[in-house]
Each structure stands twice: as C-alpha cells, then as structure tokens.
Scaffold this motif. Sequence first.
Motif, short mmCIF file in Angstrom:
data_model
loop_
_atom_site.label_atom_id
_atom_site.label_comp_id
_atom_site.label_asym_id
_atom_site.label_seq_id
_atom_site.Cartn_x
_atom_site.Cartn_y
_atom_site.Cartn_z
N ILE A 212 0.83 -1.21 0.00
CA ILE A 212 0.00 0.00 0.00
C ILE A 212 0.86 1.26 0.00
O ILE A 212 0.67 2.16 -0.81
N VAL A 213 1.87 1.31 0.88
CA VAL A 213 2.65 2.56 0.94
C VAL A 213 3.46 2.78 -0.35
O VAL A 213 3.75 3.92 -0.70
N LYS A 214 3.78 1.69 -1.07
CA LYS A 214 4.49 1.88 -2.34
C LYS A 214 3.62 2.61 -3.36
O LYS A 214 4.13 3.21 -4.30
N MET A 215 2.28 2.52 -3.20
CA MET A 215 1.40 3.17 -4.18
C MET A 215 1.20 4.65 -3.89
O MET A 215 0.65 5.37 -4.72
N LEU A 216 1.65 5.13 -2.73
CA LEU A 216 1.41 6.53 -2.36
C LEU A 216 2.49 7.38 -3.00
O LEU A 216 3.56 7.58 -2.44
N SER A 217 2.21 7.85 -4.21
CA SER A 217 3.28 8.47 -5.00
C SER A 217 3.51 9.93 -4.62
O SER A 217 4.63 10.42 -4.69
N ASP A 218 2.46 10.63 -4.21
CA ASP A 218 2.61 12.06 -3.96
C ASP A 218 3.08 12.28 -2.51
O ASP A 218 2.31 12.21 -1.56
N ASP A 219 4.39 12.58 -2.37
CA ASP A 219 5.01 12.64 -1.04
C ASP A 219 4.33 13.59 -0.08
O ASP A 219 4.17 13.30 1.10
N LYS A 220 3.96 14.79 -0.57
CA LYS A 220 3.50 15.82 0.34
C LYS A 220 1.99 15.77 0.58
O LYS A 220 1.46 16.50 1.41
N ALA A 221 1.29 14.90 -0.16
CA ALA A 221 -0.15 14.74 0.06
C ALA A 221 -0.34 13.85 1.29
O ALA A 221 0.60 13.25 1.81
N ALA A 222 -1.58 13.78 1.77
CA ALA A 222 -1.85 12.96 2.95
C ALA A 222 -2.79 11.81 2.59
O ALA A 222 -3.56 11.91 1.64
N THR A 223 -2.68 10.74 3.34
CA THR A 223 -3.54 9.58 3.14
C THR A 223 -4.48 9.50 4.34
O THR A 223 -4.04 9.68 5.48
N GLU A 224 -5.76 9.23 4.07
CA GLU A 224 -6.70 9.07 5.17
C GLU A 224 -6.73 7.59 5.56
O GLU A 224 -6.90 6.72 4.71
N ILE A 225 -6.55 7.35 6.84
CA ILE A 225 -6.56 5.98 7.35
C ILE A 225 -7.80 5.82 8.22
O ILE A 225 -8.05 6.64 9.10
N ALA A 226 -8.61 4.80 7.95
CA ALA A 226 -9.79 4.54 8.77
C ALA A 226 -9.67 3.13 9.32
O ALA A 226 -9.42 2.17 8.58
N VAL A 227 -9.78 3.01 10.64
CA VAL A 227 -9.64 1.70 11.28
C VAL A 227 -11.00 1.29 11.83
O VAL A 227 -11.65 2.07 12.54
N SER A 228 -11.45 0.12 11.48
CA SER A 228 -12.68 -0.39 12.10
C SER A 228 -12.37 -1.76 12.69
O SER A 228 -11.20 -2.17 12.72
N ARG A 229 -13.41 -2.45 13.15
CA ARG A 229 -13.14 -3.68 13.90
C ARG A 229 -12.49 -4.77 13.04
O ARG A 229 -11.66 -5.53 13.50
N HIS A 230 -12.87 -4.82 11.75
CA HIS A 230 -12.41 -5.94 10.93
C HIS A 230 -11.50 -5.56 9.78
O HIS A 230 -11.05 -6.41 9.04
N GLN A 231 -11.29 -4.26 9.62
CA GLN A 231 -10.44 -3.87 8.49
C GLN A 231 -9.83 -2.50 8.71
O GLN A 231 -10.24 -1.73 9.57
N ILE A 232 -8.81 -2.22 7.88
CA ILE A 232 -8.20 -0.89 7.87
C ILE A 232 -8.26 -0.42 6.43
O ILE A 232 -8.13 -1.23 5.51
N SER A 233 -8.52 0.87 6.21
CA SER A 233 -8.55 1.33 4.82
C SER A 233 -7.70 2.59 4.67
O SER A 233 -7.51 3.36 5.62
#
Lengths: 378, 378
Positions: A212-233
Amino acid sequence: MLVNVTKESLLHALQHVLKAVVANSPNPILSGIHIQAYEKALVFTASNTSMTIQYRVPEDKDSMNVQRTGGIVVPARYLSEIIRRLHAGWIAFESEEPFILSITSGDSHVRLCGLDPAEFPPVHSPSTDAEPACKFQIQNDVLRSAIRQVCVAASTSDSRPVLTGVSFEFTGENLSLMATDGIRFASRTLHTGYNINNGTNVIVPAKNINEIVKMLSDDKAATEIAVSRHQISFTANELHVQSVLIEGVFPSAVKNVIPQSCKSELLIGPYGFLQAVERVSVLAGGNIIRLTAASGKLVLLSGTSDIGEVRDEINLEAMEGDDFTIALNGRFLLDILRCLDSGSLRVRYTGKESPVVILTTDPLSPALFLITPVRTHD
Amino acid sequence: MLVNVTKESLLHALQHVLKAVVANSPNPILSGIHIQAYEKALVFTASNTSMTIQYRVPEDKDSMNVQRTGGIVVPARYLSEIIRRLHAGWIAFESEEPFILSITSGDSHVRLCGLDPAEFPPVHSPSTDAEPACKFQIQNDVLRSAIRQVCVAASTSDSRPVLTGVSFEFTGENLSLMATDGIRFASRTLHTGYNINNGTNVIVPAKNINEIVKMLSDDKAATEIAVSRHQISFTANELHVQSVLIEGVFPSAVKNVIPQSCKSELLIGPYGFLQAVERVSVLAGGNIIRLTAASGKLVLLSGTSDIGEVRDEINLEAMEGDDFTIALNGRFLLDILRCLDSGSLRVRYTGKESPVVILTTDPLSPALFLITPVRTHD
C-alpha cells in the motif's frame, strides 16, 4: 456499459489495482478486475481477499466519459496485456451481451469473455461501516518511511500469524507502529494530531501495508486511514485500499525488554556504515558479521573458510563506554540500514547476549530497532 | 602479482568476461575468472569451455599499473560482488601466498581464496593457430543486426546440434549467414570485402554468437573475425572472444526449397505490422494467428475459446496477386519483426502449405526469412 477512456488513464488505473490480482487463482474471479461504470466515474477493483484495491477514474472531457453505466469482471492478465499494446488515445469499452467486454481502439477490436460481477468479493465502504473506530490523516512520505522501517522486523513465516503483521497502537495523539519476528524488533511513533481512543489496537498484515505505501506516490499529500473492527482502509485521491486485520494479540511485552541502560554507545554515519556492512556481507558465512568498537573506530569482520575474508573499518562520530565485540546477522543489520532516511545512528551495546539497540537521531522520525546477537563460541 | 587498477576499469572488464562464467560448475575452475598481470597489461579471462572471453586492461597512468607480474584464478561471483561494493578509485590486487588474492581499497581489506591458474582452460591465440583459414573485418552494427536476424531461426533444442548453430558460408567476397530449426529459416548475406576461399564453411553455436554481438558496443568500429578449423574468434579493441564450432554439415539444401515464385506479394510497413501482431498474439491460442490479405488491407485474427478474440487490420503499402488467408505461428512472426532494422517488408504467399517468404527491402541488409504455415482444418 459504454465508456470511452484514454489508454493513459486506463494504464494508470490498472497499474494500481493489478497489485491485488491473484495470478492463477483456483477461483477465477480473483484473477479478474472488476470494472464498474457509474454516472460520473469508472471504477476498477481487484481483490485477493486479504487486500482490496480500488481505483476511480473520474469523468473528464479529456480522458473519460461514461455513456451507459454497467459492470463486468474480466481476466486481469489479458486485459492489461491488450491495453498496453493498443494505440495511444481513446479506447471504447462496451458490454452489450452479458459478461462480454468489447474493446475498440482504431482498427483493433477485442472481445474478452468476462465473469459475473455479482460474484466479485464485495467492497465495504468505510462510510457505511458500522463502527469506524477511528479516522486520521498522515502525510505520505512520513507514512511510507515509517512503514518501511517497521516492516523490516516482521516475520515472513506463517507459523505465528500475529508476527507477520505490523501492530498499530493508539495512545492519545500518537500512533506506535511495531513489528517483531522474535529475533528483531522495530518500532516507530507517529504523531497523528487526532486524539484517538485508547484500546483501538489492530494488527495489519505487513505484506499488504508494504504494498500500500508503495502506491502513495505524492510525497506531500496525505492519506486518510480509517480503522474499524475488521479492516483498515487507506484513501489517497482516487485510490482506496482495504486490508483485513490479523486476529490475535501482538506481543507488546517486547517493548518492556528494550534495554534501558547500555555499556557503550556509538554514534555512526549511516551511509558509510551501510556500505561497510554490504562489503563484509559478501563473504559472511551464515550471514554472521563481527563488529568491534575500539579507539574511535568500528572494525567489521566476516569470512567463510575456503572462500575468504573481509575486514573493513569505519570512523565513529562518537563513542562512549567500553570497547566491545559482538556478532550479528549481517542481513538483519542491512535490512535496517537500507530503510533509514538520513541522520546519524546511535548503536547501543547492552551485553554480549543482550539485544543491540539502534536508534535514529532524527527527532522527526524516531525509530528504534533491536537485533538479538548471534551466539558464537569464541 | 601486484597491480593497481581503478574500480571503473575493473568493473568494465568483469562485465564482459562474466558472460562466460559458469554459475555453479561442478568444476570450480569454470566458476572462476583468470586474472593475469603481464608487464604492460592486466588480462581477465573466463571460459565455459564452449566460449572463452578475454578482456585486456592496458597500462595507463590514470587507470592501471602492474608492479609485479603473476596470475591467479578467483571465484567470479565473489570477486564481482566485492568489487562492486568497494569505494570508487584505486584498488590494489596482490598475490603473495600461492592462490590467495588480497584486495585492498581504502580501509577495506579482502583475502579471496583462489585456484591454480595452470588448471584454467588454455586460450588459443589466433596468431599461433596452425591453420587460420580466413580473417576479415565487419563493422559492428552490421554484424550485430545480421546475427540477431539469423539467430531468430536457430533451434533451441539439442536434439540436432547443427540446427542450434549459425552457418557461416563463404563465397568470394560474400559471407552468407543461415540458420534453421526445420520450421523457420533465416539468412542474410554480408559483403566482407575480402576474397575468402570457398569451402571454409563453419557452424557457430547461436547462443555464443548472440552473446558476442551484444558485447560489441561501438557501432561504427569493426570487429576482426578469424576462422580456423576448430574455432572462430572475434577481436574488437580490448575484447577477444573465442567460440568452439559445431561439428557436422548444415542442411544447406534448405536454400533450394526457397520458393522462387509466389501467388501474391505484400509490401508492409514493419512497425504497424509488429504492433498488430503483438496485439493479436495476446489471445492467440496455440500461438496461431490468421492473416487475410484483401483489398489493400491485411486483417489479423486470433482467439482462444472462453477467453476471447482479437481482430486487427493494417493498410498495405502495396499488394500484387490474389487475396489469401494463411495461419502462422505468431511467436515466430514476432521474432522476425522484432529484429528488423528499418524499411518495408515484402511478404510472399506461395500457397496454403508452402512457406511464407519475408524479405527486407533495405538493399544494405538483405535478409530472407521463411516460416512454414500452420495446417488448420478450415
């Protein structure tokens, strides 16, 4: 479905989702890519059941328009091989008969047999998830560097599944990432800027999060992380990736064995250290290299009988405490040195059979690594 | 032996000779590189018994000097891995004890166990060879293009060794290169500018000669080729390569089955043709593609049941004769199209079960290819 899309947009989307395609799955739907045309977007999805990658191509007069909505699943390998070989420019996707995708570009006409999209693993939208425990954003370059460093210590053997994961531990506004395979341990703390409930600790498969982190090409942009009981997105622009979590309890007790005092501490420039370890690793029998710190220098030694031996030395930036000699697995040391960003390293010797502690000196990326030494008979 | 040489010169030499090293030979001497320091040159040699590559680093105040002559054989893999990881700049090679090479660069000291150079396969100097049947020069770009084109048709199966080779046939000032695997045939004629005896025909392993031409980096320079009874050698600047010959008689009769008349002839632009064949090959079951020439167009078709089908068409530059349809192995056609330099192609249809003839139109590189069509039941 009837869609016009440029080759460039298609390739960009495929390049992302292909990472979740299972090459030769006994279940053919997992070797496919789900293509769904909505009113204003064309969405590509692939899933290996552990990780689902979705890439959205929005409507745009220069690159994509949807004339008729609809969906289909087509074999990923054939789709991508054909798209790569088509002329640059507009490509039309049409599905009139059920489960047949017609692809047209100039004088090239392709009919690809597809599968029923209803059979494709469903994607849980984070917004409809019953209990999204927490949601926060992290800048891509920080996230990527942290994940790379921590994944170094994750186990690749399935014998204890929790050790193949990276532990996400939330405390106030801090997120601690940790991994260990029993011999190595890595941790890094990130400041999220969001006050997150204690107790929402999860374990994410290291293999997935590394992809997943290899796909984050734009260094200065941010990624939203959402954690729930059975998954992370993870959501970054048009990309949305979901990963399952590993059930179980991470051995957080490892944190308590981090030696708090040390017999000697070295300050080392990381680049010269990496190069020297790479050199001595070439001839390191059983990957064992010996480090001797004395009089402002670190001497590295390795050898294999019948082949040869290497001796290298580097100048230390500083040294406190006693001279020492220790034997380490050179490959483990290389893994750590190769994922460091910059700045000098603190290497702490805590005893002949007690872990070596490696700390980064950069206050913005405080990473900590432990390596258990190799027991030798001399 | 005591030699000082720069890392750059060493890597350049190793990069050439490594191609002849046998990775895990039961005979360890073949996994080694022979290093010989002469008064004014350092010579690196590797041999897999079928091919011997020698690279000479001449004395030069900026890159190499010999202080004491001598020779040793050291394991190729370890040598190259270590050299790559050393600091840029001067490296000292010293051999005081027998069969031990000491490598020193800055603070890095390596001792590599070697082998007795007397056990290394001897290199036959072309000048001392008893009967050098002929010697001539060919410009590198011409030689490389010719060899690439002809090697396309060589067999990769060892069941008939002569078919794994490229036949060199000398007639007056011309050299004809030919190869065939029984289904395909390729030939190209080169003008040597030297009148060479008839009858000095040899067969050179396609695998070796393919590797050799890849090493000829300077396009406009010439390579000297010397053919003797048991070997062929190629000399270009500091590089000298020898290959064994394949014993046996090349089935030159193939030449006589080249159809002299045809039912139709197409003139096709090679790049559009290559791209179309690449596209239809993706879904070509059993690699079979169908070509139909009619009304100034060539239609390409392929398909695999349950997966799909592709139809592509290209405009012909010219067509003479009857419309026709023929089925070919698409991979064989791709092999040919990928090694063409430029200019249009003549494709001759000579009957449903008789070979398709492909000719280049560039008068400077007259290549001829035959492909036997696939028999189909429709």
